[in-house]
Design a protein around this motif. Sequence first.
Motif, PDB file in Angstrom:
ATOM      1  N   ARG A 134      50.181  85.565  39.910  1.00 49.63           N
ATOM      2  CA  ARG A 134      49.143  86.349  39.236  1.00 49.63           C
ATOM      3  C   ARG A 134      49.353  86.338  37.731  1.00 49.63           C
ATOM      4  N   PRO A 135      48.272  86.552  36.956  1.00 49.51           N
ATOM      5  CA  PRO A 135      48.397  86.603  35.488  1.00 49.51           C
ATOM      6  C   PRO A 135      49.221  87.803  35.049  1.00 49.51           C
ATOM      7  N   LEU A 136      49.808  87.669  33.860  1.00 55.02           N
ATOM      8  CA  LEU A 136      50.695  88.706  33.347  1.00 55.02           C
ATOM      9  C   LEU A 136      50.615  88.724  31.825  1.00 55.02           C
ATOM     10  N   SER A 137      50.473  89.904  31.252  1.00 56.51           N
ATOM     11  CA  SER A 137      50.489  90.034  29.806  1.00 56.51           C
ATOM     12  C   SER A 137      51.908  89.801  29.289  1.00 56.51           C
ATOM     13  N   PRO A 138      52.080  89.022  28.217  1.00 57.85           N
ATOM     14  CA  PRO A 138      53.435  88.785  27.694  1.00 57.85           C
ATOM     15  C   PRO A 138      54.182  90.070  27.362  1.00 57.85           C
ATOM     16  N   SER A 139      53.457  91.066  26.851  1.00 60.59           N
ATOM     17  CA  SER A 139      54.119  92.317  26.470  1.00 60.59           C
ATOM     18  C   SER A 139      54.589  93.128  27.675  1.00 60.59           C
ATOM     19  N   ALA A 140      54.114  92.777  28.866  1.00 61.55           N
ATOM     20  CA  ALA A 140      54.456  93.542  30.066  1.00 61.55           C
ATOM     21  C   ALA A 140      55.571  92.903  30.885  1.00 61.55           C
ATOM     22  N   ILE A 141      56.097  91.758  30.446  1.00 65.12           N
ATOM     23  CA  ILE A 141      57.081  91.022  31.251  1.00 65.12           C
ATOM     24  C   ILE A 141      58.287  91.889  31.591  1.00 65.12           C
ATOM     25  N   ARG A 189      55.511  80.710  28.050  1.00 64.09           N
ATOM     26  CA  ARG A 189      55.848  79.770  26.979  1.00 64.09           C
ATOM     27  C   ARG A 189      56.648  80.552  25.941  1.00 64.09           C
ATOM     28  N   SER A 190      57.937  80.360  25.960  1.00 65.48           N
ATOM     29  CA  SER A 190      58.804  81.191  25.132  1.00 65.48           C
ATOM     30  C   SER A 190      60.131  80.491  24.921  1.00 65.48           C
ATOM     31  N   ARG A 191      60.849  80.929  23.889  1.00 64.96           N
ATOM     32  CA  ARG A 191      62.218  80.471  23.688  1.00 64.96           C
ATOM     33  C   ARG A 191      63.192  81.635  23.764  1.00 64.96           C
ATOM     34  N   GLU A 192      62.664  82.839  23.929  1.00 61.36           N
ATOM     35  CA  GLU A 192      63.492  84.034  23.881  1.00 61.36           C
ATOM     36  C   GLU A 192      63.595  84.675  25.261  1.00 61.36           C
ATOM     37  N   VAL A 193      64.764  85.233  25.549  1.00 67.54           N
ATOM     38  CA  VAL A 193      64.979  86.008  26.768  1.00 67.54           C
ATOM     39  C   VAL A 193      65.341  87.420  26.350  1.00 67.54           C
ATOM     40  N   PRO A 194      64.605  88.436  26.807  1.00 69.64           N
ATOM     41  CA  PRO A 194      64.967  89.824  26.470  1.00 69.64           C
ATOM     42  C   PRO A 194      66.420  90.102  26.830  1.00 69.64           C
ATOM     43  N   PRO A 195      67.094  90.942  26.060  1.00 72.69           N
ATOM     44  CA  PRO A 195      68.537  91.140  26.259  1.00 72.69           C
ATOM     45  C   PRO A 195      68.932  91.688  27.620  1.00 72.69           C
ATOM     46  N   VAL A 221      43.648  78.331  15.930  1.00 77.67           N
ATOM     47  CA  VAL A 221      43.291  79.529  16.670  1.00 77.67           C
ATOM     48  C   VAL A 221      44.310  79.741  17.791  1.00 77.67           C
ATOM     49  N   VAL A 222      44.800  80.968  17.878  1.00 77.44           N
ATOM     50  CA  VAL A 222      45.828  81.306  18.871  1.00 77.44           C
ATOM     51  C   VAL A 222      45.466  82.618  19.540  1.00 77.44           C
ATOM     52  N   SER A 223      46.127  82.869  20.665  1.00 81.54           N
ATOM     53  CA  SER A 223      45.999  84.172  21.316  1.00 81.54           C
ATOM     54  C   SER A 223      46.998  85.119  20.691  1.00 81.54           C
ATOM     55  N   GLU A 224      46.526  86.234  20.175  1.00 84.15           N
ATOM     56  CA  GLU A 224      47.431  87.184  19.528  1.00 84.15           C
ATOM     57  C   GLU A 224      48.318  87.905  20.534  1.00 84.15           C
ATOM     58  N   LEU A 225      48.069  87.692  21.830  1.00 81.14           N
ATOM     59  CA  LEU A 225      48.866  88.352  22.850  1.00 81.14           C
ATOM     60  C   LEU A 225      50.246  87.722  23.009  1.00 81.14           C
ATOM     61  N   GLU A 226      50.389  86.438  22.674  1.00 84.45           N
ATOM     62  CA  GLU A 226      51.630  85.728  22.941  1.00 84.45           C
ATOM     63  C   GLU A 226      52.388  85.487  21.635  1.00 84.45           C
ATOM     64  N   GLU A 227      53.035  86.524  21.138  1.00 78.66           N
ATOM     65  CA  GLU A 227      53.665  86.485  19.822  1.00 78.66           C
ATOM     66  C   GLU A 227      54.760  85.432  19.739  1.00 78.66           C
ATOM     67  N   ASP A 228      55.608  85.349  20.761  1.00 76.21           N
ATOM     68  CA  ASP A 228      56.716  84.396  20.705  1.00 76.21           C
ATOM     69  C   ASP A 228      56.207  82.962  20.698  1.00 76.21           C
ATOM     70  N   TYR A 229      55.172  82.690  21.504  1.00 75.36           N
ATOM     71  CA  TYR A 229      54.580  81.345  21.533  1.00 75.36           C
ATOM     72  C   TYR A 229      53.948  81.012  20.191  1.00 75.36           C
ATOM     73  N   VAL A 230      53.271  81.976  19.589  1.00 73.68           N
ATOM     74  CA  VAL A 230      52.666  81.767  18.272  1.00 73.68           C
ATOM     75  C   VAL A 230      53.748  81.452  17.245  1.00 73.68           C
ATOM     76  N   THR A 273      52.021  84.090  31.981  1.00 75.17           N
ATOM     77  CA  THR A 273      51.272  84.497  30.805  1.00 75.17           C
ATOM     78  C   THR A 273      50.037  83.616  30.619  1.00 75.17           C
ATOM     79  N   PRO A 274      49.053  84.063  29.809  1.00 71.82           N
ATOM     80  CA  PRO A 274      47.790  83.318  29.674  1.00 71.82           C
ATOM     81  C   PRO A 274      47.948  81.892  29.169  1.00 71.82           C
ATOM     82  N   GLY A 275      49.028  81.601  28.432  1.00 70.75           N
ATOM     83  CA  GLY A 275      49.222  80.249  27.918  1.00 70.75           C
ATOM     84  C   GLY A 275      49.550  79.224  28.978  1.00 70.75           C
TER      85      GLY A 275
END
Length: 298
Positions: free
Chosen positions: A128-135, A150-156, A195-204, A101-103
């Motif tokens: 390669r880069p990857l959008s967080p929403s596309a993981i 950069r995350s604390r969550e794992v999709p189910p 200022v944050v990237s709105e793409l990385e919701e979990d990191y925010v 992800t970009p972070g």
Amino acid sequence: MRDLDLRRLRMFVEVVEAPSLRVAAERLFISQQALSAAIRDLERQLGVELFSRSRRSLTPTPAGKALYEGAVPLLAGGAHLASEVRLIDASNPDPYTIGHTPGLAPSEVFEIIEGAVLADPSLPITVRPLSPSAIREEILGGNIDLALARSREVPPDLAGATATRHKLRLAVNAHHPLAANPTCAMKDLESCQIVVSELEEDYVNMLVSYCRRAGFEPKIIASTLRGTPPHMAVITHPEACAFVTNQPGWLYGNQIRIVEFDDPPMTPVMALWLPNTAPRIRNLILDAVGVSVETELI
């Protein structure tokens, strides 16, 4: 009970995802009658009803929803295993693809895979880069083998472990009041915009939790930049500060200052992959950073 028939399971998933039984049958290149019979056979095998049937639609029952949630990663894992077996027999295997992800800077990604690469320089790896929403979609679709975020969550329907943790620092514009400070406390950000990237919701959300633990509600603004390092946001938003993992000091011709925190928060980097898979390259990468998949699964 007989083992699940993956062919029927794939038909079931197609019926759930398609707008109608007719469309599902067309996508599978079989007749509606054959598809209905396959779903009935699957229901008899499991001893449950998978759909609530009406004249207009097939709606998954609670049991059907549970089967669908488990079937998607299971089928993806089967495809992954078949691909892995073919690659082992290939003289020129496709690369093991890692999305980040970009972070995460590419250099930080390399730090994670460095041990495995040095142990075996012949490993075919593409980053390669990857959008967080596309993981989730990219992993289940087989487009990437491993995601780093950069995350604390794992999709189910994925598996994951903490690959490493990075010390957070603060990036500010050279004209920002905190640029003159040798260090800062989290509480010093109470009156600042962040200022944050709105793409990385979990990191925010994770950054917001750090601020709340320091006793204040942060003033979050979304960066207008995409595809650039996080510290560059303070050039276009000079009144704001940004959480970064850069080394302390001056950057970008002394226009950006990276300031240490007195008590720096640590941000995890999560590795995510298909459950019930054990590709050699992923295991080499995780072993090299000291991650035991058996004990570190989230």
